[in-house]
Write a protein that holds these residues in place. Structure first.
Motif, PDB file in Angstrom:
ATOM      1  N   ARG A  61      75.255 101.631  15.037  1.00  0.00           N
ATOM      2  CA  ARG A  61      76.564 100.979  15.004  1.00  0.00           C
ATOM      3  C   ARG A  61      77.589 101.799  15.780  1.00  0.00           C
ATOM      4  N   ASP A  62      77.631 103.095  15.522  1.00  0.00           N
ATOM      5  CA  ASP A  62      78.626 103.930  16.183  1.00  0.00           C
ATOM      6  C   ASP A  62      78.453 103.903  17.699  1.00  0.00           C
ATOM      7  N   ALA A  63      77.206 103.934  18.148  1.00  0.00           N
ATOM      8  CA  ALA A  63      76.961 103.919  19.596  1.00  0.00           C
ATOM      9  C   ALA A  63      77.409 102.596  20.207  1.00  0.00           C
ATOM     10  N   LEU A  64      77.112 101.490  19.548  1.00  0.00           N
ATOM     11  CA  LEU A  64      77.512 100.189  20.067  1.00  0.00           C
ATOM     12  C   LEU A  64      79.030 100.044  20.099  1.00  0.00           C
ATOM     13  N   VAL A  65      79.691 100.515  19.053  1.00  0.00           N
ATOM     14  CA  VAL A  65      81.150 100.456  19.025  1.00  0.00           C
ATOM     15  C   VAL A  65      81.725 101.256  20.187  1.00  0.00           C
ATOM     16  N   ARG A  66      81.217 102.456  20.380  1.00  0.00           N
ATOM     17  CA  ARG A  66      81.748 103.315  21.453  1.00  0.00           C
ATOM     18  C   ARG A  66      81.505 102.705  22.823  1.00  0.00           C
ATOM     19  N   VAL A  67      80.290 102.267  23.073  1.00  0.00           N
ATOM     20  CA  VAL A  67      79.964 101.710  24.386  1.00  0.00           C
ATOM     21  C   VAL A  67      80.821 100.480  24.681  1.00  0.00           C
ATOM     22  N   ALA A  68      80.976  99.620  23.694  1.00  0.00           N
ATOM     23  CA  ALA A  68      81.778  98.408  23.883  1.00  0.00           C
ATOM     24  C   ALA A  68      83.246  98.754  24.123  1.00  0.00           C
ATOM     25  N   ARG A  69      83.767  99.718  23.366  1.00  0.00           N
ATOM     26  CA  ARG A  69      85.167 100.123  23.542  1.00  0.00           C
ATOM     27  C   ARG A  69      85.395 100.681  24.954  1.00  0.00           C
ATOM     28  N   GLU A  70      84.532 101.567  25.385  1.00  0.00           N
ATOM     29  CA  GLU A  70      84.696 102.163  26.712  1.00  0.00           C
ATOM     30  C   GLU A  70      84.510 101.122  27.814  1.00  0.00           C
ATOM     31  N   PHE A  71      83.634 100.179  27.577  1.00  0.00           N
ATOM     32  CA  PHE A  71      83.393  99.103  28.531  1.00  0.00           C
ATOM     33  C   PHE A  71      84.694  98.348  28.804  1.00  0.00           C
ATOM     34  N   VAL A  72      85.409  98.000  27.743  1.00  0.00           N
ATOM     35  CA  VAL A  72      86.665  97.268  27.889  1.00  0.00           C
ATOM     36  C   VAL A  72      87.720  98.152  28.561  1.00  0.00           C
ATOM     37  N   GLU A  73      87.771  99.413  28.199  1.00  0.00           N
ATOM     38  CA  GLU A  73      88.724 100.323  28.832  1.00  0.00           C
ATOM     39  C   GLU A  73      88.501 100.385  30.342  1.00  0.00           C
ATOM     40  N   ASP A  74      87.238 100.363  30.751  1.00  0.00           N
ATOM     41  CA  ASP A  74      86.924 100.407  32.178  1.00  0.00           C
ATOM     42  C   ASP A  74      87.277  99.095  32.864  1.00  0.00           C
ATOM     43  N   LEU A  75      87.100  97.979  32.164  1.00  0.00           N
ATOM     44  CA  LEU A  75      87.534  96.701  32.718  1.00  0.00           C
ATOM     45  C   LEU A  75      89.045  96.707  32.935  1.00  0.00           C
ATOM     46  N   ALA A  76      89.782  97.199  31.953  1.00  0.00           N
ATOM     47  CA  ALA A  76      91.236  97.250  32.063  1.00  0.00           C
ATOM     48  C   ALA A  76      91.664  98.106  33.245  1.00  0.00           C
ATOM     49  N   ALA A  77      91.010  99.237  33.429  1.00  0.00           N
ATOM     50  CA  ALA A  77      91.346 100.113  34.550  1.00  0.00           C
ATOM     51  C   ALA A  77      91.083  99.447  35.890  1.00  0.00           C
ATOM     52  N   ASP A  78      90.195  98.468  35.895  1.00  0.00           N
ATOM     53  CA  ASP A  78      89.843  97.763  37.126  1.00  0.00           C
ATOM     54  C   ASP A  78      90.689  96.510  37.338  1.00  0.00           C
ATOM     55  N   GLY A  79      91.626  96.239  36.437  1.00  0.00           N
ATOM     56  CA  GLY A  79      92.504  95.090  36.610  1.00  0.00           C
ATOM     57  C   GLY A  79      91.966  93.776  36.094  1.00  0.00           C
ATOM     58  N   VAL A  80      90.914  93.822  35.283  1.00  0.00           N
ATOM     59  CA  VAL A  80      90.344  92.588  34.732  1.00  0.00           C
ATOM     60  C   VAL A  80      91.252  92.083  33.615  1.00  0.00           C
ATOM     61  N   VAL A  81      91.573  90.781  33.647  1.00  0.00           N
ATOM     62  CA  VAL A  81      92.413  90.180  32.603  1.00  0.00           C
ATOM     63  C   VAL A  81      91.611  89.259  31.682  1.00  0.00           C
ATOM     64  N   TRP A  82      90.456  88.804  32.146  1.00  0.00           N
ATOM     65  CA  TRP A  82      89.510  88.089  31.276  1.00  0.00           C
ATOM     66  C   TRP A  82      88.112  88.559  31.623  1.00  0.00           C
ATOM     67  N   GLY A  83      87.395  89.057  30.617  1.00  0.00           N
ATOM     68  CA  GLY A  83      86.047  89.539  30.850  1.00  0.00           C
ATOM     69  C   GLY A  83      85.068  88.976  29.844  1.00  0.00           C
ATOM     70  N   GLU A  84      83.954  88.477  30.334  1.00  0.00           N
ATOM     71  CA  GLU A  84      82.869  88.017  29.466  1.00  0.00           C
ATOM     72  C   GLU A  84      81.740  89.039  29.551  1.00  0.00           C
ATOM     73  N   ILE A  85      81.358  89.558  28.412  1.00  0.00           N
ATOM     74  CA  ILE A  85      80.455  90.704  28.336  1.00  0.00           C
ATOM     75  C   ILE A  85      79.159  90.249  27.697  1.00  0.00           C
ATOM     76  N   ARG A  86      78.084  90.285  28.478  1.00  0.00           N
ATOM     77  CA  ARG A  86      76.811  89.764  27.975  1.00  0.00           C
ATOM     78  C   ARG A  86      75.864  90.888  27.590  1.00  0.00           C
ATOM     79  N   TRP A  87      75.088  90.605  26.575  1.00  0.00           N
ATOM     80  CA  TRP A  87      74.113  91.585  26.098  1.00  0.00           C
ATOM     81  C   TRP A  87      73.154  90.879  25.151  1.00  0.00           C
ATOM     82  N   ALA A  88      72.019  91.522  24.869  1.00  0.00           N
ATOM     83  CA  ALA A  88      70.972  90.929  24.042  1.00  0.00           C
ATOM     84  C   ALA A  88      70.848  91.707  22.737  1.00  0.00           C
TER      85      ALA A  88
END
Length: 374
Positions: A88-115
Motif C-alpha cells: 500500500r505504501d509503495a502504491l501511494v508513493r508512486v501514485a503521488r509522485e506520478f501526479v507531481e510529475d504530471l503537474a510539473a509538465d503542465g498537464v491539467v487532465w491526466g488519465e493514469i492506467r495500470w493493472a
C-alpha cells in the motif's frame, strides 16, 4: 520523472511545459522515478539489474532495455517496476509522485492506467490496491494545488490480456467508478490475445455505459483494431498506429490520394481517438513496417486526413520522456507550430473520459492557456 531541461517549441523561446496539456495514455508502472525505485528496492531487498544501483544508471538501463524494437522485450522492463509496487505504501508513493510529475509538465487532465491484478503479491486485495493508488493520486493533486498548479486525474483500470480476469477487473472498475476510476483498458501482449477473449467484460461495461479504451494496432494489425471496436466497444484506441494498414495511398502526379478502408473510415468518422505515443511506438517497433525514424510515424498523415490524433508518453521512464518532450519531437519532425500543438490538446480534451460539460471546460482552460502564450 521530472526533468530540469525545458522543451522549447521549435523556432520560439516558449517552453512547452508552460502550456496546459492533456495526457490520455500514461502507465503508472511506466512512470516511476528511478530514485524511487532504488529506495523501494532497498526497502524490500529486491536486487536491481547488474550495474544499475543508482538513479542515473538505472534510468539509463530502462531506456536501453526498452529500445529493443519489440513490444515483448519492452514489456520485460516492467518486471522491475512492478516488483517494487506491491505494498500500500509503495502504491501511494508512486501514485503521488506520478501526479507531481504530471503537474510539473503542465498537464491539467491526466488519465493514469495500470493493472491492479499485478500488484497483489504481498497480500493486497484488488480493491485495496485501487484505493491505495487513489489515495496517492489525491495526495498528488492536493500537493500540486498547494504549489499553485491546478490539475485533475483519473484512473484507467486495466486487465491483462493473457490473464483471463477481464470480467473480474471490469467489475472492479465499476465498483470504483464514483471514487476516481474513469475508464477501463486491456494491456499486455496484444498478438494472440484479442478483445474477444474478454467479451463478457466488455458487454458488462457496455451495459453499464462505462468508457473503454483498448490497446490495439500497436503489436498487432488491423484485425486487432477491428476486435477493439467490435468486441470491446472501444471509444479510443491505445496507439492505433497500425490503422495505417487500412489506408491506401495512391500517387497522382503532384498529389497523393488516400483511400480509407471501412475500419479506418469508421474510426475517422466517429472521432475515435488515436492515443499515439511517438517515442514508445519507435521503441516497440509498432511502426516498423513504415520505417524506424520519427518522420516515419503516421501521426502526421492521420492528422492531415482528419483523424482525432493525440500525443502521449506511454511510459515516461522507459522512453526517458515527458509529454512536453514528445510534443517537441513531433513539432520538430513535422514542422508543427503553436496552433498545431493546440489542436492536438483539444483532440485529447474532446476524447477525455469526462462528462461533456467538463470536457468543454477543459477545452476552455487549454485555449486560454495557449492564448496567454501566443
Amino acid at each position: 520523472m521530472t526533468t530540469a531541461t525545458q522543451n522549447l517549441l521549435p523556432g520560439t523561446d516558449l517552453a512547452l511545459e508552460a502550456l496546459p496539456k492533456v495526457s490520455l495514455h500514461d502507465h503508472l508502472d511506466g512512470g516511476l522515478r528511478p530514485a524511487t525505485i532504488v529506495e523501494l528496492a532497498a526497502e524490500i531487498g529486491y536486487e536491481l539489474p547488474a550495474g544499475a544501483t543508482d538513479a542515473e544508471s538505472l534510468g539509463e538501463w530502462f531506456a536501453t532495455q526498452a529500445n529493443s524494437g519489440s513490444l515483448v522485450q519492452y514489456l520485460t522492463t516492467f518486471d522491475v517496476t512492478i516488483a517494487v509496487m506491491q505494498t500500500r505504501d509503495a502504491l501511494v508513493r508512486v501514485a503521488r509522485e506520478f501526479v507531481e510529475d504530471l503537474a510539473a509538465d503542465g498537464v491539467v487532465w491526466g488519465e493514469i492506467r495500470w493493472a491492479p491484478e499485478q500488484h497483489l503479491q504481498q497480500g493486497l486485495s484488488l480493491d485495496e490496491a485501487v484505493e491505495a493508488v487513489q489515495q496517492g493520486l489525491d495526495e498528488g493533486v492536493e500537493a500540486a494545488r498547494g504549489a499553485g498548479t491546478s490539475l485533475r486525474v483519473g484512473q484507467l483500470v486495466s486487465a491483462m490480456r493473457h490473464a483471463d480476469r477481464g470480467l473480474e477487473i471490469a467489475q472492479l472498475a465499476l465498483r470504483h467508478r464514483d471514487t476516481g476510476t474513469v475508464g477501463f483498458d486491456i494491456a499486455g501482449a496484444e498478438a494472440g490475445f484479442p478483445p474477444s477473449r474478454m467479451r463478457d467484460a466488455f458487454e458488462l461495461l457496455a451495459d453499464e455505459f462505462f468508457p473503454v479504451t483498448i490497446h490495439a494496432g500497436e503489436a498487432d494489425g488491423i484485425e486487432s483494431i477491428r476486435g477493439a471496436l467490435r468486441d470491446g466497444h472501444a471509444l479510443r484506441l491505445g496507439h492505433g498506429v497500425r490503422l495505417l494498414e487500412d489506408i491506401t495511398l495512391v500517387d497522382e502526379g503532384e498529389m497523393t490520394r488516400a483511400s480509407l478502408g471501412r475500419i479506418a473510415e469508421w474510426v475517422k468518422d466517429r472521432g475515435i481517438a488515436l492515443e499515439t505515443s511517438p517515442s514508445s511506438n519507435l521503441q516497440t517497433g509498432a511502426i516498423a513496417a513504415w520505417g524506424d525514424a520519427m518522420e516515419d510515424h503516421p501521426l502526421d498523415l492521420f492528422t492531415q486526413l482528419g483523424f482525432r490524433v493525440t500525443v502521449n508518453t506511454d511510459n515516461r521512464l522507459m522512453s526517458a520522456t515527458t509529454l512536453s518532450r514528445e510534443l517537441r519531437l513531433v513539432a520538430e519532425t513535422f514542422d508543427y507550430d503553436l496552433d498545431d500543438i493546440l489542436a492536438l490538446q483539444l483532440n485529447a480534451a474532446q476524447a477525455a473520459f469526462l462528462p461533456v460539460e467538463d470536457r468543454e471546460a477543459l477545452m476552455d482552460t487549454i485555449i486560454a492557456g495557449f492564448e496567454e502564450h501566443a
